[in-house]
Design a protein around this motif. Structure first.
Motif, mmCIF file in Angstrom:
data_model
loop_
_atom_site.group_PDB
_atom_site.id
_atom_site.type_symbol
_atom_site.label_atom_id
_atom_site.label_comp_id
_atom_site.label_asym_id
_atom_site.label_seq_id
_atom_site.Cartn_x
_atom_site.Cartn_y
_atom_site.Cartn_z
ATOM 1 N N THR A 34 0.848 -1.190 0.000
ATOM 2 C CA THR A 34 0.000 0.000 0.000
ATOM 3 C C THR A 34 0.884 1.240 0.000
ATOM 4 O O THR A 34 1.968 1.249 0.576
ATOM 5 N N PHE A 35 0.396 2.253 -0.686
ATOM 6 C CA PHE A 35 1.031 3.579 -0.617
ATOM 7 C C PHE A 35 0.041 4.478 0.113
ATOM 8 O O PHE A 35 -0.968 4.866 -0.468
ATOM 9 N N GLY A 36 0.303 4.764 1.356
ATOM 10 C CA GLY A 36 -0.654 5.534 2.148
ATOM 11 C C GLY A 36 -1.960 4.769 2.215
ATOM 12 O O GLY A 36 -1.995 3.624 2.672
ATOM 13 N N GLU A 39 -4.251 1.017 -1.632
ATOM 14 C CA GLU A 39 -3.849 -0.390 -1.582
ATOM 15 C C GLU A 39 -3.619 -0.876 -3.018
ATOM 16 O O GLU A 39 -4.563 -1.227 -3.729
ATOM 17 N N VAL A 40 -2.384 -0.848 -3.448
ATOM 18 C CA VAL A 40 -2.081 -1.119 -4.851
ATOM 19 C C VAL A 40 -2.047 -2.629 -5.117
ATOM 20 O O VAL A 40 -2.643 -3.112 -6.076
ATOM 21 N N LEU A 41 -1.347 -3.367 -4.265
ATOM 22 C CA LEU A 41 -1.340 -4.828 -4.403
ATOM 23 C C LEU A 41 -2.038 -5.408 -3.174
ATOM 24 O O LEU A 41 -1.629 -5.164 -2.045
ATOM 25 N N GLY A 58 -2.178 -5.669 -17.875
ATOM 26 C CA GLY A 58 -3.167 -5.012 -17.026
ATOM 27 C C GLY A 58 -3.202 -3.533 -17.325
ATOM 28 O O GLY A 58 -2.303 -2.986 -17.952
ATOM 29 N N GLN A 59 -4.286 -2.900 -16.822
ATOM 30 C CA GLN A 59 -4.471 -1.474 -17.089
ATOM 31 C C GLN A 59 -3.386 -0.625 -16.454
ATOM 32 O O GLN A 59 -2.747 -1.043 -15.498
ATOM 33 N N SER A 60 -3.276 0.583 -16.971
ATOM 34 C CA SER A 60 -2.384 1.559 -16.357
ATOM 35 C C SER A 60 -2.821 1.793 -14.916
ATOM 36 O O SER A 60 -4.008 1.946 -14.636
ATOM 37 N N GLY A 61 -1.853 1.751 -14.005
ATOM 38 C CA GLY A 61 -2.168 1.985 -12.605
ATOM 39 C C GLY A 61 -2.609 0.739 -11.860
ATOM 40 O O GLY A 61 -2.939 0.800 -10.675
ATOM 41 N N SER A 62 -2.602 -0.413 -12.525
ATOM 42 C CA SER A 62 -3.063 -1.632 -11.855
ATOM 43 C C SER A 62 -1.993 -2.214 -10.934
ATOM 44 O O SER A 62 -2.290 -3.123 -10.159
ATOM 45 N N LYS A 64 1.380 -3.195 -12.025
ATOM 46 C CA LYS A 64 2.349 -4.104 -12.667
ATOM 47 C C LYS A 64 3.783 -3.723 -12.325
ATOM 48 O O LYS A 64 4.602 -4.564 -11.943
ATOM 49 N N THR A 65 4.060 -2.415 -12.461
ATOM 50 C CA THR A 65 5.415 -1.951 -12.132
ATOM 51 C C THR A 65 5.721 -2.206 -10.662
ATOM 52 O O THR A 65 6.829 -2.617 -10.310
ATOM 53 N N THR A 66 4.716 -1.993 -9.825
ATOM 54 C CA THR A 66 4.927 -2.201 -8.390
ATOM 55 C C THR A 66 5.296 -3.653 -8.097
ATOM 56 O O THR A 66 6.146 -3.928 -7.247
ATOM 57 N N LEU A 74 13.238 -2.831 -4.925
ATOM 58 C CA LEU A 74 13.215 -1.369 -5.025
ATOM 59 C C LEU A 74 12.080 -0.817 -4.182
ATOM 60 O O LEU A 74 12.084 0.341 -3.781
ATOM 61 N N GLU A 75 11.092 -1.676 -3.961
ATOM 62 C CA GLU A 75 9.964 -1.340 -3.109
ATOM 63 C C GLU A 75 9.864 -2.495 -2.132
ATOM 64 O O GLU A 75 10.104 -3.637 -2.523
ATOM 65 N N VAL A 76 9.536 -2.203 -0.880
ATOM 66 C CA VAL A 76 9.408 -3.290 0.090
ATOM 67 C C VAL A 76 7.932 -3.559 0.317
ATOM 68 O O VAL A 76 7.198 -2.681 0.775
HETATM 69 N N1 LIG Z 1 6.104 5.461 -4.926
HETATM 70 C C1 LIG Z 1 4.761 5.564 -4.975
HETATM 71 N N2 LIG Z 1 4.107 6.337 -4.110
HETATM 72 C C2 LIG Z 1 2.772 6.451 -4.130
HETATM 73 N N3 LIG Z 1 1.977 5.809 -5.008
HETATM 74 C C3 LIG Z 1 2.563 5.007 -5.911
HETATM 75 C C4 LIG Z 1 3.988 4.853 -5.944
HETATM 76 N N4 LIG Z 1 4.290 3.995 -6.954
HETATM 77 C C5 LIG Z 1 3.119 3.650 -7.511
HETATM 78 N N5 LIG Z 1 2.072 4.252 -6.895
HETATM 79 C C6 LIG Z 1 0.663 4.078 -7.230
HETATM 80 O O1 LIG Z 1 0.437 2.707 -7.347
HETATM 81 C C7 LIG Z 1 -0.472 2.431 -8.398
HETATM 82 C C8 LIG Z 1 0.123 1.405 -9.344
HETATM 83 O O2 LIG Z 1 1.254 1.953 -9.970
HETATM 84 P P1 LIG Z 1 2.121 1.117 -10.981
HETATM 85 O O3 LIG Z 1 3.160 2.026 -11.478
HETATM 86 O O4 LIG Z 1 2.556 -0.150 -10.344
HETATM 87 O O5 LIG Z 1 1.081 0.788 -12.130
HETATM 88 P P2 LIG Z 1 1.325 0.121 -13.552
HETATM 89 O O6 LIG Z 1 0.395 -1.029 -13.635
HETATM 90 O O7 LIG Z 1 2.757 -0.158 -13.752
HETATM 91 O O8 LIG Z 1 0.833 1.254 -14.536
HETATM 92 P P3 LIG Z 1 1.380 1.669 -15.982
HETATM 93 O O9 LIG Z 1 0.816 0.707 -16.952
HETATM 94 O O10 LIG Z 1 0.827 3.049 -16.175
HETATM 95 O O11 LIG Z 1 2.869 1.659 -15.915
HETATM 96 C C9 LIG Z 1 -0.790 3.762 -9.037
HETATM 97 O O12 LIG Z 1 -2.011 4.192 -8.534
HETATM 98 C C10 LIG Z 1 0.305 4.660 -8.557
HETATM 99 O O13 LIG Z 1 -0.165 5.975 -8.453
#
Ligand SMILES: Nc1ncnc2c1ncn2[C@@H]1O[C@H](COP(=O)(O)OP(=O)(O)OP(=O)(O)O)[C@@H](O)[C@H]1O
Ligand SMILES: [Mg+2]
Lengths: 275, 225
Positions: A34-36, A39-41, A58-62, A64-66, A74-76
């Motif tokens: 979670t970021f604040g 709850e991302v994952l 998956g969609q943007s913001g879902s 995946k990068t996290t 890089l993220e814990v």
């Molecule tokens: N360091 C961070 N601090 C706060 N929120 C973050 C941080 N990194 C990611 N998020 C939030 O987490 C969510 C997922 O981000 P993430 O970059 O993993 O998505 P993604 O699936 O890779 O999207 P995209 O396809 O656009 O790259 C987003 O809502 C983003 O705003």
């Protein structure tokens, strides 16, 4: 391929078993981040077999990068377990138990990431970029690491660019250097975050072809991608991320052509017919 | 010093000797030493300021605030005229070096901090990705890039410092301007001699500007334009 070929993926540790579908290399259970209040994952489960390629879509913001960033330390993550197993240097980490810095570092040591925007070091030449990990961080002998780096650059068609700075290269060339920089770390697992989405369309093909070659050679990878053709052709498994979980996963033919979940269907529909 | 000729021109030619000597033996080494020490202080303060430990960054912030919020001349006087009254006697030269270094430390710390923050986050991530610690990432990846960004503002800091060293004449350091004052007082040709001092400062600064632009070109060689 000779055993000393630098592009050869690492072999399984003795007695662990053969390369194959059934031997997991990466296992992720209940990964939460979670970021604040965001709850991302929520709970991500993944298994990637040795030598297998997992495509994350998956969609943007879902998130995946996290997911990739958690795998690379890089993220814990807040909770869950991440294991890279069945290799010489197996690691397994329980994130809920406040993992030590050393534990996270060992996880990072086993994987290498290729970034969407390459993130090459602009003040270093191509060769210096590649050698920074093996020589400065891993302290391997310079001569050996250099020979290996040059062989890899040769292999990706950039031998003549060894002394160029990143700004002198096209995006496609920079991303190939990014891939060589990752390989030079001798990781067990390669992580690609939309490796071609920052590239001009005519440069995408070369980079995807290189990734496919690496997949064919038996590297284990997780690739975040919007290139469905690529996923279909290269991935052994496709996982669709939505709402902080893996909604659906399976062979590309099944997930991409005959998705079981309505959300997957909607996503693919939008991706294929954006207007 | 003897001034025998009646013409102002002859006076200026004769004054050039002591004024130039003041520059070479006073102003320039004073500026160089203070700048070098100041940069070391500045790097330390900048890193403290970026530390995740609140008390460290608070301490650094306080330092910068005091240095920037008080006049350089007052800082000089506190060290040279003030410290003796609490039993600490410092000679003119070391007093000047201490004051100027502390001063450069405060201003350059902000420049270096901003330069470090200007390096894209992706550079930290790539450095961590290849296995670097924070310290190694700073040294190998972040600071070299920050250095490039900070050359223009730091050059300006240095040029200001060269001019500010004239204040050291007030604590009896025999630098360029103190020499000029001596000649002027002796000859009573204030206008001519002080203008000559100004010209010498100007020439030094022109030279520094030239060095600055060459340095910037060199550091920019790995960046697209
Ligand atoms: N360091 C961070 N601090 C706060 N929120 C973050 C941080 N990194 C990611 N998020 C939030 O987490 C969510 C997922 O981000 P993430 O970059 O993993 O998505 P993604 O699936 O890779 O999207 P995209 O396809 O656009 O790259 C987003 O809502 C983003 O705003
Ligand atoms: Mg992303």
């Amino acid at each position: 391929m000779s055993p000393t070929d630098p592009l050869e993926p690492p072999r399984p540790a003795d007695g662990v078993g053969a390369v194959g579908q059934g031997v997991p290399l990466l296992t992720v259970r209940g990964l939460r981040k979670t970021f604040g209040a965001n709850e991302v994952l929520r709970s991500v489960d993944l298994t990637v077999g040795r030598g297998q390629v997992l495509a994350l879509i998956g969609q943007s913001g879902s998130g995946k990068t996290t997911v990739l960033r958690c795998l690379n330390g890089l993220e814990v993550g807040d909770a869950g377990t991440i294991g890279i197993v069945g290799t010489e240097h197996a690691v397994s980490i329980d994130l809920a138990a406040a993992p030590s810095r050393a534990g996270l570092a060992s996880l990072r040591d086993r994987s290498a990431m290729v970034f969407q925007h390459y993130n090459l070091f602009p003040h270093m030449t191509v060769l210096e970029n590649v050698l920074e990990g093996p020589v400065v961080v891993q302290r391997r002998p310079v001569a050996e690491a250099t020979a290996e780096a040059l062989a890899m650059l040769e292999r990706v068609g950039l031998a003549d660019k060894r002394d160029a700075y990143p700004f002198e290269l096209s995006g496609g060339q920079q991303q190939r250097v990014g891939i060589v920089r990752a390989l030079a770390l001798r990781p067990d697992l390669l992580l690609f975050d939309e490796p071609t989405s920052a590239l001009d369309p005519e440069l995408v093909g070369d980079v995807l072809a290189l990734i496919k070659e690496l997949a064919d050679e038996g590297w284990t990878m997780v690739v975040v991608t919007h290139e469905l053709h690529f996923a279909r052709e290269v991935a052994d498994e496709v996982a669709f991320v939505d709402g902080g979980v893996i909604v659906e996963h399976g062979p590309p033919e099944q997930v991409l052509r005959a998705p079981r979940e309505e959300r997957t269907r909607q996503f693919l529909h939008r991706l294929l017919r954006p207007f | 010093m003897p001034v025998t000729s009646g013409s102002t021109w002859d006076l200026l030619v004769e004054a050039l000797g002591p004024v130039a000597l003041g520059a070479v033996a006073g102003t320039i080494p004073l500026a160089l030493v203070s700048f070098a020490v100041g940069l070391v202080i500045a790097l330390g303060v900048a890193l403290m300021r970026l530390s995740r430990r609140g008390w460290l960054s608070g301490l650094a912030r306080a330092y910068v605030s005091v240095v920037r919020g008080t006049p350089l001349l007052v800082q000089l006087f506190v060290i040279f005229y003030g410290l003796p009254s609490v039993g600490i006697l410092v000679d003119p030269w070391p007093s000047a070096v201490i004051a100027f270094s502390i001063n450069v430390g405060g201003y350059a710390a902000e420049v270096i901090r901003a330069a470090i923050l200007s390096v894209p986050k992706g550079q930290w991530e790539a450095a961590y990705m290849i296995g670097m610690s924070r310290r190694l990432a700073l040294r190998r990846v972040i600071l070299p890039q920050a250095a490039r960004v900070s050359v223009p503002p730091l050059s300006n800091t240095f040029i200001s410092l060269v001019k500010d060293t004239s204040l050291a004449s007030l604590i009896l350091v025999t630098e360029l301007f103190r020499r000029a004052q001596e000649v002027a007082a002796f000859s009573q040709e204030f206008m001519a001699v002080y203008l000559e001092a100004a010209v010498v400062y100007w020439i030094i600064c022109l030279g520094l500007s030239a060095v600055q632009s060459r340095l910037e070109k060199r550091l920019d060689r790995h960046v697209a334009h």
